[in-house]
Design an enzyme around this catalytic site. Structure first.
Site, PDB file in Angstrom:
ATOM      1  N   GLU A   1       0.820  -1.213   0.000  1.00 12.35           N
ATOM      2  CA  GLU A   1       0.000   0.000   0.000  1.00 12.35           C
ATOM      3  C   GLU A   1       0.855   1.265   0.000  1.00 12.35           C
ATOM      4  OE1 GLU A   1      -3.057   0.220  -0.606  1.00 12.35           O
ATOM      5  OE2 GLU A   1      -3.603  -1.886  -0.455  1.00 12.35           O
TER       6      GLU A   1
ATOM      7  N   TYR B   1      -6.752   5.972   4.062  1.00 12.45           N
ATOM      8  CA  TYR B   1      -6.855   4.905   3.065  1.00 12.45           C
ATOM      9  C   TYR B   1      -5.996   3.701   3.438  1.00 12.45           C
ATOM     10  CZ  TYR B   1      -5.838   2.121  -0.979  1.00 12.45           C
ATOM     11  OH  TYR B   1      -5.648   1.033  -1.803  1.00 12.45           O
TER      12      TYR B   1
ATOM     13  N   ASP C   1     -10.593   4.856  -2.423  1.00 13.79           N
ATOM     14  CA  ASP C   1      -9.558   5.522  -3.217  1.00 13.79           C
ATOM     15  C   ASP C   1     -10.229   6.133  -4.446  1.00 13.79           C
ATOM     16  OD1 ASP C   1     -10.100   3.371  -4.861  1.00 13.79           O
ATOM     17  OD2 ASP C   1      -8.010   2.761  -5.115  1.00 13.79           O
TER      18      ASP C   1
END
Length: 224
Positions: free
Chosen positions: A33, A116, A134
């Site tokens: 990520e 996020y 997102d």
């Protein structure tokens, strides 16, 4: 078939085979990520493989020098990500005995982890019922429900998070989150999506208004 069922069925049939999808290990999910922030999957993949080879555990990353970390990161850009990655690895290794927090709220306290990323780790590693929103998710939901809210506003982000949470099957939030993001990356793309083959085309409000091919629908380019 409802929105969530259609998406997850599509995902199972069309998803890309990405290494961070074959694990619930929070270290590997966190790495992926952070690397994919502002970075396309094709560009980030070699870096992910290099990092996991050089630093297979959070302890290996923590014990590396910053110079080693930055050298492996070279070419990926946004070097503050690499420095934060290293500092967070040290915190996890030395202060948490190598164990990542197991919930969204505590993950947010770590350096370099925002809304996020915290949601992604909490969902994909621990199956916490939290929406991962997102740019791909914004685009899918805004088109499907014909929402014209300004995505630059904080209130809009909350609006979309609430909607995603409402749609999310509470027994498998991770699968839903993966599915809607992948759908935005591969099917409901920013420009000229092929709506004829879309599994949601019979109920997409933007398509019904014949807007899905127009500039007004082409919001927010995102990683894919």
């Amino acid at each position: 078939m409802n929105f969530a069922n259609s998406l997850t069925k599509w995902y199972i049939q069309n998803k890309r085979d990405l290494p961070w999808r074959n694990t619930q290990n929070p270290y590997l999910i966190w790495l992926s990520e952070i690397m994919l922030q502002q970075t396309r999957v094709a560009q980030g993949m070699p870096y992910f493989l290099s990092f996991t080879t050089a630093f297979p555990t959070v302890f290996d990353l923590a014990n590396a020098s910053e110079e080693q970390v930055l050298k492996l990161w070279q070419g990926l850009g946004y070097y503050s990500r690499a420095r934060n990655l290293h500092k967070t690895a040290q915190k996890i290794a030395y202060e948490h005995n190598g164990v990542f927090p197991d919930n969204y709220t505590d993950l947010l306290q770590l350096k370099g982890i925002g809304d996020y990323t915290a949601a992604a780790i909490a969902s994909f590693s621990y199956n916490e019922v939290v929406p991962v929103v997102d740019g791909n998710v914004f685009r899918v939901l805004s088109r499907y429900f014909d929402i014209e809210s300004d995505i630059a506003l904080g209130s809009t982000k909350k609006e979309f998070a609430a909607l995603a949470l409402e749609l999310m099957p509470k027994n498998n939030p991770a699968l839903f989150n993966q599915a809607i993001m992948e759908f935005g990356a591969l099917q409901c793309v920013p420009k000229s999506p092929n709506c004829e083959i879309c599994v949601l085309n019979s109920s997409c409000l933007a398509l019904k208004k014949k807007q899905s091919q127009s500039a007004s629908c082409e919001i927010k380019k995102t990683k894919s």
